[in-house]
Design an enzyme around this catalytic site. Structure first.
Site, short mmCIF file in Angstrom:
data_model
loop_
_atom_site.label_atom_id
_atom_site.label_comp_id
_atom_site.label_asym_id
_atom_site.label_seq_id
_atom_site.Cartn_x
_atom_site.Cartn_y
_atom_site.Cartn_z
N TYR A 1 6.23 -19.80 49.00
CA TYR A 1 5.07 -19.70 49.68
C TYR A 1 5.62 -22.11 49.40
O TYR A 1 5.21 -22.66 50.35
CB TYR A 1 3.99 -19.48 48.95
N GLU B 1 -0.44 -10.31 46.87
CA GLU B 1 0.28 -9.83 46.56
C GLU B 1 1.00 -9.23 44.92
O GLU B 1 2.15 -8.51 45.20
CB GLU B 1 0.99 -10.75 47.39
#
Length: 415
Positions: free
Chosen positions: A96, A138
């Site tokens: 990310y 996640e």
């Protein structure tokens, strides 16, 4: 921390310009990111990169989030789909960081002077608000995966042709350990070496309910988009992994497999006995077999209606026929557009035209039962048409479930 009112306004004010230049943004983003981090090619679908689907999906997700930044709950189903796919691919928090850097760079290039320091700061905050939500979910999924959070070696035990272009693969874990349970309808990711030197992963629905010693997937050859003229016929952007599997991976081949994942499934922890209607086309039959097998084994008195559309042969035809003949609560309606000489109406097909739910006996659709659950899997246009019909009959969107492997939008009119 949430965005302030002013930051939210700054982000939303840039959305029209970003939408207008969406293709440019994502093309620039992927080009720069993959140039500087070529190892990320191991995570991205090379076919969807070339046909533009993956870049468009990213733009859609980011801009829809920004547009609904004060109503994030509406996006939770889409985020759940994203998180499941990310975990099936092994995406980690550090990824990310990279995505955020190159995405904001692309925004800056497109917006030019409009990307003031204040706008830049607001967009960074908005991106990390989204990223942290996804990372948190996640992390929960990875914890559920327990010791199997990465790739695991499986051997292809056998390959069974179902039709001329659909094949079933039986996968056995090399370590010999008992396989974890999953919900029928979920998928695994399977990873192979791609032709361009990078690893390629694809998601395949598990086509059998849980068994402790093997998983089963069913794969359709992806020839790509067909183009023909008076002289010749060719295909653009053919599938990579499906063709490698079918052509180059016989029994005995070892492949990498991820933990089962996916938000499209029958919840076996729910003891509900409401009717189930399975609607599929082509290889969309795969998760439906798993769901049907599970229900018949554990809830034999539950009503199941299966409506399937095929061009020619129906995958798992013998098995489906057996289920129908041995289970009075299992009903089928099969549509075929190209009949063979051996096809017999009422035996292995019911209608000799493209699927039309309006032609199906209303009792087989269980439209009069307010709790009926509908599961749809097939090409995207097919799922759109089926969902629109159900909506026209008063079925609420909460009772309609779709199998989507993409992370972008599918414009279902009732969602």
């Amino acid at each position: 921390m949430a965005l302030t009112y002013q930051q939210s306004k700054l982000v939303k004010d840039t959305i029209p310009a970003l939408r207008e230049h969406g293709e440019k943004i994502t093309t620039m983003f992927y080009k720069n990111m993959l140039r500087d981090h070529p190892e990320l090619n191991n995570y991205f679908n090379s076919v969807n990169q070339k046909n533009g689907r993956q870049p468009r999906a990213l733009t859609s997700v980011i801009l829809n989030f920004a547009s609904n930044i004060n109503h994030i709950s509406e996006l939770i189903p889409k985020f759940e789909r994203m998180c499941n796919k990310h975990c099936s691919l092994g995406i980690q928090p550090e990824h990310y960081e990279i995505v955020g850097k190159y995405l904001i760079m692309a925004f800056t290039e497109v917006l030019g002077p409009a990307m003031t320091p204040q706008v830049h700061s607001a967009w960074e905050k908005a991106y990390w608000l989204l990223a942290k939500m996804l990372i948190g979910r996640e992390a929960q999924l990875y914890r559920d995966f327990e010791s199997w959070s990465s790739w695991r070696k499986f051997k292809i035990d056998r390959v069974v042709p179902e039709t001329e272009d659909i094949y079933t693969f039986y996968l056995v874990p090399q370590d010999g350990k008992k396989l974890p349970k999953f919900f029928p309808g979920q998928y695994i990711s399977l990873r192979v070496n791609g032709p361009e030197g990078y690893l390629q992963s694809r998601q395949y629905s598990l086509s059998e309910s849980w068994k402790p010693d093997y998983y089963r997937i069913t794969v359709k050859r992806d020839e790509g988009a067909r183009y023909s003229n008076s002289v010749s016929q060719s295909y653009f952007h053919p599938g990579v992994v499906s063709n490698i599997l079918i052509d180059s991976m016989p029994a005995g081949t070892v492949v990498d497999v991820s933990h089962p994942a996916g938000e499209f499934f029958l919840d076996t922890n729910n003891s509900s006995n409401v009717p189930i209607v399975l609607i599929s086309a082509g290889v969309g039959v795969a998760p439906m077999v798993a769901i049907a097998n599970e229900v018949i084994a554990t809830q034999p008195n539950r009503q199941i209606s299966w409506i399937h559309g095929s061009r020619k042969s129906v995958p798992f035809e013998e098995h489906i026929t057996h289920l129908r003949r041995t289970n009075p609560n299992f009903h089928t309606n099969v549509f075929k557009t190209h009949l063979a000489g051996s096809d017999v109406v009422g035996v292995n097909y019911n209608y000799d035209f493209r699927m039309d739910l309006a032609k199906v006996n209303p009792e087989d659709l269980h439209l009069n039962h307010g709790g009926t659950e509908y599961y749809i899997c097939g090409p995207e246009q097919f799922m759109l048409e089926m969902s629109d019909y159900l909506k026209s009959q008063g079925v609420l969107s909460q009772r309609v479930h779709f199998e989507l492997f993409s992370t972008g939008d599918l414009a279902f009119k009732h969602q």
